[in-house]
Write a protein that holds these residues in place. Sequence first.
Motif, mmCIF file in Angstrom:
data_model
loop_
_atom_site.group_PDB
_atom_site.id
_atom_site.type_symbol
_atom_site.label_atom_id
_atom_site.label_comp_id
_atom_site.label_asym_id
_atom_site.label_seq_id
_atom_site.Cartn_x
_atom_site.Cartn_y
_atom_site.Cartn_z
ATOM 1 N N ALA A 9 -25.525 76.294 -5.829
ATOM 2 C CA ALA A 9 -25.546 76.117 -4.462
ATOM 3 C C ALA A 9 -26.769 75.247 -4.051
ATOM 4 O O ALA A 9 -26.666 74.268 -3.334
ATOM 5 C CB ALA A 9 -25.469 77.511 -3.682
ATOM 6 N N ALA A 10 -27.828 75.470 -4.768
ATOM 7 C CA ALA A 10 -29.222 74.714 -4.347
ATOM 8 C C ALA A 10 -28.832 73.294 -4.886
ATOM 9 O O ALA A 10 -29.598 72.333 -4.288
ATOM 10 C CB ALA A 10 -30.279 75.539 -5.380
ATOM 11 N N MET A 11 -28.311 73.170 -6.027
ATOM 12 C CA MET A 11 -28.224 71.954 -6.749
ATOM 13 C C MET A 11 -27.220 70.920 -5.714
ATOM 14 O O MET A 11 -27.545 69.790 -5.699
ATOM 15 C CB MET A 11 -27.521 71.819 -8.068
ATOM 16 N N LEU A 12 -26.275 71.551 -5.293
ATOM 17 C CA LEU A 12 -25.140 70.924 -4.430
ATOM 18 C C LEU A 12 -26.077 70.349 -2.845
ATOM 19 O O LEU A 12 -25.657 69.398 -2.416
ATOM 20 C CB LEU A 12 -24.090 71.681 -4.122
ATOM 21 N N SER A 13 -26.886 71.466 -2.449
ATOM 22 C CA SER A 13 -27.367 71.024 -1.284
ATOM 23 C C SER A 13 -28.476 69.848 -1.369
ATOM 24 O O SER A 13 -28.566 68.939 -0.492
ATOM 25 C CB SER A 13 -27.982 72.130 -0.785
ATOM 26 N N VAL A 14 -29.126 69.468 -2.675
ATOM 27 C CA VAL A 14 -29.792 68.650 -2.838
ATOM 28 C C VAL A 14 -29.002 67.364 -3.211
ATOM 29 O O VAL A 14 -29.487 66.200 -2.975
ATOM 30 C CB VAL A 14 -30.734 68.937 -4.328
ATOM 31 N N ALA A 15 -28.018 67.428 -3.749
ATOM 32 C CA ALA A 15 -27.108 66.429 -4.355
ATOM 33 C C ALA A 15 -26.520 65.613 -3.018
ATOM 34 O O ALA A 15 -26.195 64.567 -2.899
ATOM 35 C CB ALA A 15 -25.989 66.853 -5.117
ATOM 36 N N VAL A 16 -26.435 66.356 -2.021
ATOM 37 C CA VAL A 16 -25.753 65.866 -0.618
ATOM 38 C C VAL A 16 -26.611 64.888 -0.147
ATOM 39 O O VAL A 16 -26.086 64.040 0.474
ATOM 40 C CB VAL A 16 -25.447 67.120 0.270
ATOM 41 N N ALA A 17 -27.854 65.017 -0.292
ATOM 42 C CA ALA A 17 -28.796 64.222 0.231
ATOM 43 C C ALA A 17 -28.841 62.759 -0.291
ATOM 44 O O ALA A 17 -29.135 61.763 0.389
ATOM 45 C CB ALA A 17 -30.329 64.576 0.197
ATOM 46 N N PHE A 18 -28.263 62.815 -1.776
ATOM 47 C CA PHE A 18 -28.167 61.366 -2.321
ATOM 48 C C PHE A 18 -26.742 60.710 -2.279
ATOM 49 O O PHE A 18 -26.744 59.487 -2.803
ATOM 50 C CB PHE A 18 -28.652 61.782 -3.651
ATOM 51 N N THR A 19 -26.033 61.260 -1.544
ATOM 52 C CA THR A 19 -24.751 60.597 -1.408
ATOM 53 C C THR A 19 -24.797 59.649 -0.135
ATOM 54 O O THR A 19 -25.250 60.012 0.686
ATOM 55 C CB THR A 19 -23.640 61.571 -1.125
ATOM 56 N N PRO A 20 -23.942 58.727 -0.046
ATOM 57 C CA PRO A 20 -23.904 57.567 0.830
ATOM 58 C C PRO A 20 -23.380 58.142 2.145
ATOM 59 O O PRO A 20 -22.487 59.296 2.146
ATOM 60 C CB PRO A 20 -23.010 56.691 0.434
ATOM 61 N N ALA A 21 -23.761 57.502 3.137
ATOM 62 C CA ALA A 21 -23.388 58.222 4.548
ATOM 63 C C ALA A 21 -21.755 57.997 4.745
ATOM 64 O O ALA A 21 -21.267 59.092 5.351
ATOM 65 C CB ALA A 21 -24.038 57.510 5.722
ATOM 66 N N ALA A 22 -21.308 57.239 4.134
ATOM 67 C CA ALA A 22 -19.918 56.993 4.189
ATOM 68 C C ALA A 22 -18.946 58.062 3.447
ATOM 69 O O ALA A 22 -17.865 58.297 4.211
ATOM 70 C CB ALA A 22 -19.415 55.370 3.685
ATOM 71 N N VAL A 23 -19.562 58.481 2.497
ATOM 72 C CA VAL A 23 -18.759 59.672 1.747
ATOM 73 C C VAL A 23 -18.959 60.953 2.713
ATOM 74 O O VAL A 23 -17.940 61.746 2.666
ATOM 75 C CB VAL A 23 -19.271 59.805 0.251
ATOM 76 N N ARG A 24 -20.058 61.226 3.242
ATOM 77 C CA ARG A 24 -20.199 62.364 4.239
ATOM 78 C C ARG A 24 -19.626 62.269 5.629
ATOM 79 O O ARG A 24 -20.130 61.281 6.143
ATOM 80 C CB ARG A 24 -21.515 62.701 4.034
ATOM 81 N N PRO A 25 -18.467 63.050 5.844
ATOM 82 C CA PRO A 25 -18.049 63.185 7.146
ATOM 83 C C PRO A 25 -18.786 63.525 8.237
ATOM 84 O O PRO A 25 -19.653 64.693 7.676
ATOM 85 C CB PRO A 25 -16.927 63.704 6.902
ATOM 86 N N ASN A 26 -18.790 63.204 9.533
ATOM 87 C CA ASN A 26 -19.472 63.848 10.542
ATOM 88 C C ASN A 26 -21.115 63.959 10.293
ATOM 89 O O ASN A 26 -21.549 64.817 10.818
ATOM 90 C CB ASN A 26 -18.822 65.243 10.738
ATOM 91 N N THR A 27 -21.622 62.700 10.025
ATOM 92 C CA THR A 27 -23.174 62.925 9.676
ATOM 93 C C THR A 27 -23.551 61.593 10.128
ATOM 94 O O THR A 27 -22.791 60.524 10.511
ATOM 95 C CB THR A 27 -23.579 62.863 8.287
#
Length: 83
Positions: A9-27
């Motif tokens: 869970a900690a690794m996923l929360s850190v990995a979200v910061a490095f993903t492009p904004a287009a991949v993350r919805p509602n951000t």
Amino acid sequence: MKFFTAVVAAMLSVAVAFTPAAVRPNTRVNTICMAKHVQHKAAKNKEVNRPRKHRPSDINRKPVTYELTELLKNAPPEYVVEN
């Protein structure tokens, strides 16, 4: 097992910061990426763009000396100069 889940869970929360904004919805993107260089304002711009003294005649220039006697000859009578 709980420790492994916490690590993932900690690794996923850190990995979200490095993903492009287009991949993350509602951000929303909080960074404005339009300016490449800071523009100097007013006096700072004049200081940056002022002419430089490169020639020895410019570098070693003496200040102009004004003769007060010539200036005071044509002075109006209402002015009084005191030393």
